[in-house]
Design a protein around this motif. Structure first.
Motif, PDB file in Angstrom:
ATOM      1  N   VAL A 182       1.061  -1.110  -0.221  1.00  0.00           N
ATOM      2  CA  VAL A 182       0.126  -0.263   0.302  1.00  0.00           C
ATOM      3  C   VAL A 182       1.253   1.201  -0.185  1.00  0.00           C
ATOM      4  CG1 VAL A 182      -1.469   1.147   1.162  1.00  0.00           C
ATOM      5  CG2 VAL A 182      -2.200  -1.140   1.229  1.00  0.00           C
ATOM      6  N   LEU A 183       1.917   1.094   0.510  1.00  0.00           N
ATOM      7  CA  LEU A 183       2.807   2.599   0.513  1.00  0.00           C
ATOM      8  C   LEU A 183       3.364   2.548  -0.276  1.00  0.00           C
ATOM      9  CD1 LEU A 183       5.298   2.154   3.798  1.00  0.00           C
ATOM     10  CD2 LEU A 183       3.134   3.844   3.508  1.00  0.00           C
ATOM     11  N   ALA A 184       3.642   1.438  -0.931  1.00  0.00           N
ATOM     12  CA  ALA A 184       4.150   1.365  -2.301  1.00  0.00           C
ATOM     13  C   ALA A 184       4.011   2.453  -3.575  1.00  0.00           C
ATOM     14  CB  ALA A 184       5.576   0.251  -2.677  1.00  0.00           C
ATOM     15  N   PHE A 185       2.837   1.597  -3.575  1.00  0.00           N
ATOM     16  CA  PHE A 185       1.227   1.336  -5.108  1.00  0.00           C
ATOM     17  C   PHE A 185      -0.059   2.023  -4.874  1.00  0.00           C
ATOM     18  CE2 PHE A 185       3.559  -3.635  -5.519  1.00  0.00           C
ATOM     19  CZ  PHE A 185       4.780  -2.022  -5.785  1.00  0.00           C
ATOM     20  N   GLY A 186      -0.036   2.439  -3.531  1.00  0.00           N
ATOM     21  CA  GLY A 186      -1.162   3.745  -2.562  1.00  0.00           C
ATOM     22  C   GLY A 186      -2.593   2.405  -2.681  1.00  0.00           C
ATOM     23  N   GLY A 187      -3.021   2.719  -1.782  1.00  0.00           N
ATOM     24  CA  GLY A 187      -3.958   2.070  -0.941  1.00  0.00           C
ATOM     25  C   GLY A 187      -5.266   1.613  -2.491  1.00  0.00           C
ATOM     26  N   ALA A 188      -5.404   2.304  -3.428  1.00  0.00           N
ATOM     27  CA  ALA A 188      -6.634   2.100  -3.944  1.00  0.00           C
ATOM     28  C   ALA A 188      -6.096   1.197  -4.777  1.00  0.00           C
ATOM     29  CB  ALA A 188      -6.791   3.023  -5.433  1.00  0.00           C
ATOM     30  N   THR A 189      -4.776   0.522  -5.135  1.00  0.00           N
ATOM     31  CA  THR A 189      -4.548  -0.903  -5.509  1.00  0.00           C
ATOM     32  C   THR A 189      -5.481  -1.855  -4.873  1.00  0.00           C
ATOM     33  OG1 THR A 189      -2.635  -1.530  -3.874  1.00  0.00           O
ATOM     34  CG2 THR A 189      -2.422   0.034  -7.427  1.00  0.00           C
ATOM     35  N   LEU A 190      -5.431  -1.869  -3.314  1.00  0.00           N
ATOM     36  CA  LEU A 190      -5.807  -3.005  -2.868  1.00  0.00           C
ATOM     37  C   LEU A 190      -7.793  -2.786  -3.367  1.00  0.00           C
ATOM     38  CD1 LEU A 190      -5.393  -4.899  -0.418  1.00  0.00           C
ATOM     39  CD2 LEU A 190      -6.329  -3.253   1.744  1.00  0.00           C
ATOM     40  N   VAL A 191      -8.456  -1.467  -2.643  1.00  0.00           N
ATOM     41  CA  VAL A 191     -10.054  -0.966  -3.144  1.00  0.00           C
ATOM     42  C   VAL A 191     -10.095  -1.866  -4.742  1.00  0.00           C
ATOM     43  CG1 VAL A 191     -11.330   0.613  -4.048  1.00  0.00           C
ATOM     44  CG2 VAL A 191     -10.112   0.549  -1.848  1.00  0.00           C
ATOM     45  N   ALA A 192      -9.321  -1.815  -5.262  1.00  0.00           N
ATOM     46  CA  ALA A 192      -9.520  -2.237  -7.202  1.00  0.00           C
ATOM     47  C   ALA A 192      -9.135  -3.776  -7.626  1.00  0.00           C
ATOM     48  CB  ALA A 192      -8.326  -1.525  -7.943  1.00  0.00           C
ATOM     49  N   PHE A 193      -7.964  -4.112  -6.535  1.00  0.00           N
ATOM     50  CA  PHE A 193      -8.045  -5.888  -6.174  1.00  0.00           C
ATOM     51  C   PHE A 193      -9.305  -6.051  -5.187  1.00  0.00           C
ATOM     52  CE2 PHE A 193      -6.892  -9.240  -3.253  1.00  0.00           C
ATOM     53  CZ  PHE A 193      -7.231  -9.782  -3.841  1.00  0.00           C
ATOM     54  N   VAL A 194      -9.900  -6.162  -4.870  1.00  0.00           N
ATOM     55  CA  VAL A 194     -11.262  -6.549  -4.175  1.00  0.00           C
ATOM     56  C   VAL A 194     -12.230  -6.358  -5.118  1.00  0.00           C
ATOM     57  CG1 VAL A 194     -12.736  -5.884  -2.248  1.00  0.00           C
ATOM     58  CG2 VAL A 194     -10.650  -6.020  -1.538  1.00  0.00           C
ATOM     59  N   HIS A 195     -12.249  -5.027  -5.701  1.00  0.00           N
ATOM     60  CA  HIS A 195     -13.576  -5.027  -7.233  1.00  0.00           C
ATOM     61  C   HIS A 195     -13.231  -6.299  -8.019  1.00  0.00           C
ATOM     62  CE1 HIS A 195     -14.654  -3.238 -11.231  1.00  0.00           C
ATOM     63  NE2 HIS A 195     -15.911  -3.046 -10.262  1.00  0.00           N
ATOM     64  N   ASN A 196     -11.894  -6.701  -8.095  1.00  0.00           N
ATOM     65  CA  ASN A 196     -11.440  -7.241  -9.925  1.00  0.00           C
ATOM     66  C   ASN A 196     -11.856  -9.076  -9.014  1.00  0.00           C
ATOM     67  OD1 ASN A 196     -11.245  -5.430 -10.874  1.00  0.00           O
ATOM     68  ND2 ASN A 196      -8.915  -6.592 -11.495  1.00  0.00           N
ATOM     69  N   MET A 197     -11.537  -9.171  -7.264  1.00  0.00           N
ATOM     70  CA  MET A 197     -11.847 -10.895  -7.566  1.00  0.00           C
ATOM     71  C   MET A 197     -13.596 -11.347  -7.796  1.00  0.00           C
ATOM     72  SD  MET A 197     -10.385 -10.495  -3.337  1.00  0.00           S
ATOM     73  CE  MET A 197     -11.244 -11.998  -2.837  1.00  0.00           C
ATOM     74  N   GLY A 198     -14.324 -10.163  -8.112  1.00  0.00           N
ATOM     75  CA  GLY A 198     -15.892 -10.649  -8.804  1.00  0.00           C
ATOM     76  C   GLY A 198     -15.637 -10.658  -9.619  1.00  0.00           C
ATOM     77  N   LEU A 199     -14.444 -10.465 -10.742  1.00  0.00           N
ATOM     78  CA  LEU A 199     -14.463 -10.824 -12.162  1.00  0.00           C
ATOM     79  C   LEU A 199     -13.596 -11.935 -12.555  1.00  0.00           C
ATOM     80  CD1 LEU A 199     -14.206  -9.626 -14.462  1.00  0.00           C
ATOM     81  CD2 LEU A 199     -11.511  -8.605 -14.123  1.00  0.00           C
ATOM     82  N   ALA A 200     -13.382 -12.709 -11.344  1.00  0.00           N
ATOM     83  CA  ALA A 200     -13.004 -14.308 -11.675  1.00  0.00           C
ATOM     84  C   ALA A 200     -13.333 -15.113 -11.463  1.00  0.00           C
ATOM     85  CB  ALA A 200     -11.271 -13.570 -10.299  1.00  0.00           C
ATOM     86  N   ASN A 201     -14.216 -14.488 -10.046  1.00  0.00           N
ATOM     87  CA  ASN A 201     -15.600 -15.732 -10.174  1.00  0.00           C
ATOM     88  C   ASN A 201     -16.473 -15.587 -11.173  1.00  0.00           C
ATOM     89  OD1 ASN A 201     -14.722 -16.319  -7.522  1.00  0.00           O
ATOM     90  ND2 ASN A 201     -15.541 -14.189  -6.424  1.00  0.00           N
ATOM     91  N   SER A 202     -16.830 -14.328 -11.987  1.00  0.00           N
ATOM     92  CA  SER A 202     -17.684 -13.966 -13.432  1.00  0.00           C
ATOM     93  C   SER A 202     -17.705 -14.693 -14.240  1.00  0.00           C
ATOM     94  CB  SER A 202     -17.937 -12.873 -13.185  1.00  0.00           C
ATOM     95  OG  SER A 202     -16.880 -11.742 -14.072  1.00  0.00           O
ATOM     96  N   PHE A 203     -15.764 -15.680 -14.363  1.00  0.00           N
ATOM     97  CA  PHE A 203     -15.472 -15.522 -15.131  1.00  0.00           C
ATOM     98  C   PHE A 203     -16.289 -17.231 -15.250  1.00  0.00           C
ATOM     99  CE2 PHE A 203     -11.586 -13.014 -16.407  1.00  0.00           C
ATOM    100  CZ  PHE A 203     -12.200 -12.620 -16.863  1.00  0.00           C
ATOM    101  N   VAL A 204     -16.065 -17.619 -14.262  1.00  0.00           N
ATOM    102  CA  VAL A 204     -15.933 -19.177 -13.855  1.00  0.00           C
ATOM    103  C   VAL A 204     -17.991 -19.322 -14.471  1.00  0.00           C
ATOM    104  CG1 VAL A 204     -15.664 -21.428 -12.575  1.00  0.00           C
ATOM    105  CG2 VAL A 204     -13.819 -19.655 -12.253  1.00  0.00           C
ATOM    106  N   GLU A 205     -18.224 -18.638 -13.649  1.00  0.00           N
ATOM    107  CA  GLU A 205     -19.704 -18.566 -12.755  1.00  0.00           C
ATOM    108  C   GLU A 205     -20.473 -18.345 -14.450  1.00  0.00           C
ATOM    109  OE1 GLU A 205     -21.739 -15.933 -10.257  1.00  0.00           O
ATOM    110  OE2 GLU A 205     -20.517 -16.127  -8.687  1.00  0.00           O
TER     111      GLU A 205
END
Length: 423
Positions: free
Chosen positions: A246-269
């Protein structure tokens, strides 16, 4: 307990305890020491033939439809490139990531999003300092070397390195360009270190969190076995790496990762993922056109049973090799989102079963089943895709059942021995 050596167990079949005393003889087994040279060498010869055919189509025929080797490494390199430019959060934006992937590949590529936590980006940060054509082989063959070293540490034998290199899971990871060899090496190394270097083991386990769906059961095993230092080190390692990311890349990367987790599941579903390459019950049921709610319920039951198996193996004393094998196997039954290149964990599982057999011998049919596990990573590509029978998750389920049954038998035998000794 039999005093035969490890090489005896590798070269001969385990004899049945029902034989009269003094009549035991070495019995030839089809997985003899000599054939443990032949089979992996045959696999390597096949890989070489495939590689030569690829080069022929690429250089001589200049086939424009030929896919890029190690294509899944493109998101790794591209995310690293963006991070080096100070735009790490854009790695989670596929519209920005895709042109960089195509630049690195030198041709159009398919849908290759960045779905990993920022902690893995921290690990890959320097990757794009070199061109993709250099950095990808360094990353892939470096992780292969680590995998071979870990497997040799668990199950030392003159043929171990050859078996690990020729392992179809290794070939699949190198071809796909994935991180399966890295995560398998880290969990294997953590288990190697756990009994004597618990803090280092915990730090290894914390790195497995770069693929969160594979590390869910590790804290449960450490908690069940009261491995407090390893558990504390794992939690601390995960927390520190997350803070650094988070210090290196910013807290927005963590938020974006959480958002993209749903994308990974949607690929399978949605079936956009190649379901025949997804060795989970959820994907198997979706491939059979089951409703999503049914597939999700069965996958949840699979995860609960896997957790129960880990608790059973790790709460009470049992042979460490079997404990380790149970944790590795159960970890592949939790998440609905898994790919065949993650079945490199089977290589670590096989090594721990062989480690146990070094002291206690192989069970009847166990070596045959280990051969099935050795071949299993390519089952989706070679069998499921043609037969349309999604049996690959059943391999993990059957393996876990066998391991738990073996632990139960050994505990019962130990209890009977202790009871007889107390009389």
């Amino acid at each position: 307990m039999s005093q035969r050596t490890y090489r005896d167990y590798m070269d001969t079949a385990k004899l049945e305890p029902a034989q009269p005393l003094g009549t035991r003889q070495h019995v030839s087994h089809w997985l003899s020491g000599q054939r443990l040279w032949i089979y992996p060498l045959a696999a390597l010869a096949y890989y070489l033939g495939v590689a030569l055919a690829y080069v022929y189509h690429l250089v001589w025929l200049k086939d424009p439809q030929l896919s890029v080797l190690a294509v899944d490494c493109l998101p790794f390199w591209s995310a690293s490139h963006l991070a080096l430019q100070g735009h790490a959060v854009d790695a989670y934006n596929f519209g920005i990531l895709k042109p960089i992937e195509e630049y690195a590949a030198g041709r159009p590529v398919g849908t290759l999003p960045w779905l990993y936590p920022p902690t893995f980006l921290l690990f890959l940060y320097p990757l794009a300092l070199l061109p993709f054509t250099l950095s990808a082989p360094i990353f892939l063959f470096g992780t292969l070397a680590l995998f071979v070293a870990v497997v040799k540490t668990i199950a030392p034998h003159p043929r171990t390195a050859l078996l690990a290199i020729a392992f179809p899971g290794s070939a699949l990871v190198l071809t796909a360009g994935q991180n399966g060899l890295l995560t398998a090496s880290l969990v294997g190394l953590g288990l190697v270190l756990l009994r004597r270097r618990p803090i280092l083991a915990g730090l290894c386990f914390s790195l497995v969190a770069m693929k969160p769906q594979l590390c869910v059961l590790i804290p449960l095993a450490l908690l069940a076995s009261r491995s407090w230092r390893a558990l504390g080190a794992m939690i601390a390692g995960m927390a520190i790496s997350l803070v650094l990311a988070v210090l290196a890349f910013g807290g927005a990367t963590l938020v974006a990762f959480v958002h993209n987790m749903g994308l990974a599941n949607s690929f399978v579903e949605s079936g956009r993922a190649l379901l025949f390459r997804v060795p989970t019950l959820f994907a198997a049921l979706k491939l059979l056109h089951a409703p999503t709610v049914v597939a999700g319920a069965v996958q949840a039951l699979s995860a609960l049973c896997a957790a129960a198996a880990v608790c059973y193996a790790w709460r009470r004393p049992s042979a460490f090799g079997l404990r380790a094998a149970v944790l590795v196997c159960a970890s592949m039954l939790v998440s609905p989102y898994l790919y065949d290149y993650d079945l490199t964990w089977y290589g670590i599982l096989i090594a721990w079963v062989v480690y146990h057999a070094r002291e206690h011998g192989f069970q009847r049919g166990q070596r045959e089943w280990l051969a099935v596990l050795w071949l299993a990573p390519v089952a989706g590509l070679t069998l499921v895709s043609h037969l349309h029978i999604p049996f690959t998750p059943l391999i993990s389920i059957a393996t876990l059942w066998m391991l738990i049954a073996q632990i139960a038998r050994e505990r019962k035998a130990r209890a009977m021995t202790n009871s007889a000794a107390s009389l």
